[in-house]
Design a protein around this motif. Structure first.
Motif, short mmCIF file in Angstrom:
data_model
loop_
_atom_site.label_atom_id
_atom_site.label_comp_id
_atom_site.label_asym_id
_atom_site.label_seq_id
_atom_site.Cartn_x
_atom_site.Cartn_y
_atom_site.Cartn_z
N GLY A 77 0.55 -20.87 -16.25
CA GLY A 77 -0.21 -19.69 -16.63
C GLY A 77 0.59 -18.40 -16.61
N LEU A 78 1.81 -18.45 -16.14
CA LEU A 78 2.67 -17.26 -16.10
C LEU A 78 3.77 -17.34 -17.15
CD1 LEU A 78 2.89 -16.92 -12.21
CD2 LEU A 78 1.58 -15.48 -13.80
N ARG A 79 3.57 -18.16 -18.13
CA ARG A 79 4.58 -18.41 -19.17
C ARG A 79 5.02 -17.14 -19.88
NH1 ARG A 79 2.57 -23.16 -21.70
NH2 ARG A 79 3.79 -24.27 -20.17
N ILE A 108 6.40 -19.01 -7.89
CA ILE A 108 5.09 -18.40 -7.63
C ILE A 108 5.20 -17.46 -6.42
CG2 ILE A 108 2.74 -18.84 -6.83
CD1 ILE A 108 2.80 -19.63 -9.64
N THR A 109 5.86 -17.89 -5.37
CA THR A 109 6.03 -17.07 -4.17
C THR A 109 6.83 -15.81 -4.50
OG1 THR A 109 5.88 -19.01 -2.75
CG2 THR A 109 6.91 -17.05 -1.80
N ALA A 110 7.91 -15.96 -5.26
CA ALA A 110 8.74 -14.82 -5.64
C ALA A 110 7.95 -13.85 -6.52
CB ALA A 110 10.00 -15.29 -6.36
N HIS A 111 7.18 -14.39 -7.44
CA HIS A 111 6.34 -13.56 -8.32
C HIS A 111 5.38 -12.73 -7.48
CE1 HIS A 111 2.96 -12.68 -11.03
NE2 HIS A 111 3.87 -12.69 -12.00
N ASP A 112 4.74 -13.37 -6.52
CA ASP A 112 3.81 -12.68 -5.63
C ASP A 112 4.53 -11.60 -4.83
OD1 ASP A 112 1.09 -12.55 -4.31
OD2 ASP A 112 2.35 -13.02 -2.57
N HIS A 113 5.70 -11.92 -4.32
CA HIS A 113 6.48 -10.97 -3.52
C HIS A 113 6.88 -9.74 -4.36
CE1 HIS A 113 8.94 -9.67 -0.17
NE2 HIS A 113 9.98 -9.55 -0.97
N LEU A 114 7.38 -9.97 -5.56
CA LEU A 114 7.78 -8.86 -6.43
C LEU A 114 6.59 -8.01 -6.85
CD1 LEU A 114 10.47 -10.52 -8.73
CD2 LEU A 114 10.84 -8.93 -6.84
N ARG A 115 5.45 -8.64 -7.01
CA ARG A 115 4.24 -7.93 -7.42
C ARG A 115 3.69 -7.06 -6.30
NH1 ARG A 115 -1.20 -9.70 -7.62
NH2 ARG A 115 -0.57 -11.61 -6.61
N ARG A 116 3.89 -7.47 -5.06
CA ARG A 116 3.29 -6.77 -3.92
C ARG A 116 4.21 -5.77 -3.23
NH1 ARG A 116 -1.40 -9.10 -2.41
NH2 ARG A 116 -1.81 -11.16 -3.24
N LYS A 117 5.50 -5.97 -3.31
CA LYS A 117 6.44 -5.15 -2.54
C LYS A 117 7.19 -4.18 -3.44
CE LYS A 117 5.64 -7.43 1.25
NZ LYS A 117 4.92 -6.85 2.34
N ALA A 118 7.25 -2.93 -3.01
CA ALA A 118 8.00 -1.93 -3.76
C ALA A 118 9.48 -1.98 -3.41
CB ALA A 118 7.43 -0.54 -3.48
N ASP A 119 9.79 -2.22 -2.15
CA ASP A 119 11.18 -2.23 -1.70
C ASP A 119 11.60 -3.68 -1.46
OD1 ASP A 119 13.66 -1.31 -0.81
OD2 ASP A 119 12.96 -1.20 1.27
N ILE A 120 12.38 -4.22 -2.38
CA ILE A 120 12.81 -5.61 -2.30
C ILE A 120 14.17 -5.66 -1.61
CG2 ILE A 120 13.37 -7.69 -3.62
CD1 ILE A 120 10.42 -6.85 -3.79
N THR A 121 14.23 -6.40 -0.51
CA THR A 121 15.48 -6.56 0.24
C THR A 121 15.74 -8.05 0.44
OG1 THR A 121 14.40 -6.58 2.40
CG2 THR A 121 15.06 -4.42 1.51
N PRO A 122 17.00 -8.44 0.63
CA PRO A 122 17.28 -9.85 0.92
C PRO A 122 16.51 -10.35 2.16
CG PRO A 122 19.30 -8.74 0.32
CD PRO A 122 18.24 -7.67 0.45
#
Length: 168
Positions: A77-79, A108-122
């Motif tokens: 569904g995220l195609r 799916i987990t990464a998509h959720d993380h990028l969608r929810r977090k403004a500051d992405i860190t390792p």
């Protein structure tokens, strides 16, 4: 048998299911969502991760009847999703996968993380993936892939903001 109605990847589906049917089995066998992998069948490995009403969830420990009325998004569904497109490019260029079994759940987990977090860190990415098991990569390529996707998305949003008058 119980009748349920679900919205799966934007499509409303009504079906009869046995009360004990797992959501993962329903998605794979009845809907054909082959991205929902069954690994541990205990909700530990993350291979069956989906979005359930906008939140990450494990399809292997949810009963289909419990999800009646829910909105479900699988990797299929995220195609056409721009975040997923950036993630797929990142996973490809940064060698974020090997056997591929965990990859749908990781995406799916990464998509959720990028969608929810403004500051992405390792460190934040590693924390987000603490509920997903990969036995092949050692996670380094996956973390680099998500960082690259975050950079790509930030760069693309900067470009599109500059193209519109006054950044609107």
């Amino acid at each position: 048998m119980n009748e349920i109605t679900l919205t799966i990847n934007g499509r409303q589906i009504t079906a009869s299911v046995e009360p004990r049917m797992l959501l993962a089995d329903f998605l794979r066998e009845r809907i054909g969502a082959k991205s929902v992998h069954l690994g541990c069948e205990h909700g530990v490995c993350g291979a069956c991760t989906i979005l359930l009403n906008g939140q990450t969830a494990r399809a292997c420990i949810a009963l289909a009847v419990e999800c009646d009325g829910a909105q479900i998004t699988t990797l299929e569904g995220l195609r056409d999703d721009p975040v997923m497109d950036a993630l797929c490019r990142g996973f490809h260029t940064e060698h974020g996968l090997q056997c591929g079994y965990c990859t749908p759940g990781m995406l799916i987990t990464a998509h959720d993380h990028l969608r929810r977090k403004a500051d992405i860190t390792p460190e934040g990415i590693r924390h987000a993936f603490s509920s997903n098991i990969c036995r092949c990569t050692g996670y380094a390529g996956i973390v680099r892939a998500v960082c690259k996707a975050a950079d790509t998305l930030a760069s693309e949003s900067t470009i599109s903001a500059q193209e519109t008058p006054h950044g609107n």
